[in-house]
Design an enzyme around this catalytic site. Structure first.
Site, PDB file in Angstrom:
ATOM      1  N   PHE A 181     -33.026   6.632 118.660  1.00 42.91           N
ATOM      2  CA  PHE A 181     -31.753   6.045 118.258  1.00 42.91           C
ATOM      3  C   PHE A 181     -31.623   6.051 116.736  1.00 42.91           C
ATOM      4  CE2 PHE A 181     -29.216   1.841 118.109  1.00 42.91           C
ATOM      5  CZ  PHE A 181     -28.007   2.478 118.296  1.00 42.91           C
ATOM      6  N   ARG A 228     -41.184  15.395 120.511  1.00 38.81           N
ATOM      7  CA  ARG A 228     -42.398  15.610 121.302  1.00 38.81           C
ATOM      8  C   ARG A 228     -42.314  16.865 122.163  1.00 38.81           C
ATOM      9  NH1 ARG A 228     -44.224  10.329 124.395  1.00 38.81           N
ATOM     10  NH2 ARG A 228     -41.979  10.022 124.609  1.00 38.81           N
ATOM     11  N   LEU A 254     -47.116  12.137 118.026  1.00 43.46           N
ATOM     12  CA  LEU A 254     -47.855  11.186 117.193  1.00 43.46           C
ATOM     13  C   LEU A 254     -49.322  11.056 117.592  1.00 43.46           C
ATOM     14  CD1 LEU A 254     -45.287   8.245 116.843  1.00 43.46           C
ATOM     15  CD2 LEU A 254     -45.889   9.946 115.110  1.00 43.46           C
ATOM     16  N   TYR A 299     -45.683  -4.410 120.374  1.00 42.99           N
ATOM     17  CA  TYR A 299     -44.867  -3.870 119.291  1.00 42.99           C
ATOM     18  C   TYR A 299     -45.199  -4.559 117.971  1.00 42.99           C
ATOM     19  CZ  TYR A 299     -40.724  -2.337 116.723  1.00 42.99           C
ATOM     20  OH  TYR A 299     -39.873  -1.789 115.785  1.00 42.99           O
ATOM     21  N   LYS A 336     -46.861  -2.442 114.974  1.00 42.21           N
ATOM     22  CA  LYS A 336     -46.095  -2.255 113.737  1.00 42.21           C
ATOM     23  C   LYS A 336     -46.766  -2.920 112.544  1.00 42.21           C
ATOM     24  CE  LYS A 336     -42.221   0.120 114.235  1.00 42.21           C
ATOM     25  NZ  LYS A 336     -41.893   1.276 113.367  1.00 42.21           N
ATOM     26  N   SER A 356     -32.143   0.399 122.689  1.00 43.89           N
ATOM     27  CA  SER A 356     -31.554  -0.276 121.550  1.00 43.89           C
ATOM     28  C   SER A 356     -30.208  -0.924 121.826  1.00 43.89           C
ATOM     29  CB  SER A 356     -31.425   0.699 120.378  1.00 43.89           C
ATOM     30  OG  SER A 356     -32.685   1.177 119.995  1.00 43.89           O
TER      31      SER A 356
END
Length: 350
Positions: A15, A36, A67, A164, A168, A206
């Site tokens: 997003f 990806r 990643l 998360y 983060k 989102s």
């Protein structure tokens, strides 16, 4: 930075990633986006083209890189002027295996920075989160607190953590350490709850805030709220950081305003009369009870009784204008969801 610079954007399917690509292309940059799987390349191009038109797609290159895999990253960094590390694993639930979220955040960030450094790239702008700022600091009388960029989340002192937040926060701590040790010019952008318009039918979770309420899938609202920000402003901050050298070495909080969950429902109800938007609220004790067993409640438990505001003086100065209002951002989410068929319109009453 010269407009012919080539910028690498990780997570171009996301997003935020799509909007960062859009705004960089509109600003005249050459953009290389990582995804990806190249099977999603047309999807990304089509979504981007809804905002840029087809002509600017000539300045967009998409390459495959994961990643959690070293393959493709050295090639992705070739000829790159600066990196915008946007990619992240974002989920609406709390996985039993937290590594599904933590590993992409921590190992992925390390991989991107290491690859950039090996390629001689020094400038990196990284999408972080208010999750790395406003947690683990206890409560205040009345529950209201204002955080600035000097705060760093202390998840070690939280009763409950969620993947998360841990991912983060750890990734950002490691990124600043890596940047300092290797002479890299890092900036971090810290959005709150990101809302705003989707450009295609895959906006991740989102805009689930709006769609869940519109479709009546939210049976009862928690009493807490959250600091919201429009995705277009998040992308604009990334671009502004790229343009302004004074952003190097700085953290920027990116929120428009604090909105209680019930206020979001009120905003949508006024604009979408007849839709099954709940007015029920879940008592705090229920949220606390459910959080003991894990699941999505773990993601909001620290917000119960804590009204978290964020001082955006620095980011407003960087942006050069006020943020899009929370109301307009929420309505933009809803409008795009309805237009793109992401929500099912209620049957007319007979």
């Amino acid at each position: 930075m010269a407009e012919d610079a080539r910028i690498l954007v990780t997570g171009a399917t996301g997003f935020v990633g799509k909007w960062v690509v859009i705004q960089l292309l509109q600003a005249g940059y050459q953009v290389r986006g990582t995804i990806r799987s190249l099977r999603r390349a047309d999807e990304v191009r089509d979504g981007v083209a809804t905002q840029t038109g087809p002509d600017l797609l000539a300045n967009l290159e998409l390459v495959e890189a994961d990643l959690l895999d070293d393959r493709g990253w050295s090639e992705a960094m070739e000829g790159i002027t600066a990196v915008m590390h946007v990619a992240a694993a974002v989920r609406g639930d709390e996985p039993k295996d937290q590594s599904l979220v933590i590993r992409p955040a921590v190992e992925g960030t390390e991989r991107v920075l290491r690859s950039a450094h090996a390629a001689g790239i020094t400038r990196v702008i990284m999408t972080s989160s208010v999750a790395t700022v406003g947690y683990g600091h206890g409560t205040t009388p009345g529950g209201k607190r204002v955080f600035d960029e000097t705060y760093m989340t202390k998840f070690e002192t939280l009763k409950y953590t969620w993947a998360y937040c841990v991912g983060k926060t750890t990734a950002e701590r490691n990124a600043w350490a890596f940047a300092k040790a290797n002479g890299m010019e890092l900036t971090t952008i810290h959005p709150g709850a990101i809302v705003g318009p989707a450009v295609d039918g895959d906006p991740s979770i989102s805009i689930g805030l709006a769609t869940g309420l519109l479709e009546g899938r939210t049976p009862a609202m928690p009493n807490n709220g959250f600091a919201v920000v429009d995705v277009r402003d998040v992308a604009a901050l990334h671009a502004a950081a790229l343009e302004k050298p004074e952003s190097i070495g700085e953290r920027y909080l990116a929120t428009a305003e604090y909105l209680p969950f019930h206020k979001v429902a009120d905003i949508l109800r006024a604009e979408y009369p007849g839709w099954p938007i709940t007015e029920k609220r879940a008592p705090d004790w229920i949220i606390r009870l459910v959080a003991r067993f894990g699941g999505p409640a773990r993601q909001i438990i620290d917000d119960i009784g804590n009204e978290k505001h964020y001082d955006t003086t620095k980011s407003v100065a960087l942006l050069g204008r006020a943020y899009i209002s929370g109301r307009d951002a929420v309505l933009a989410s809803a409008e795009s969801a309805v237009r793109l068929g992401l929500v099912k319109k209620p049957e007319p009453k007979r």
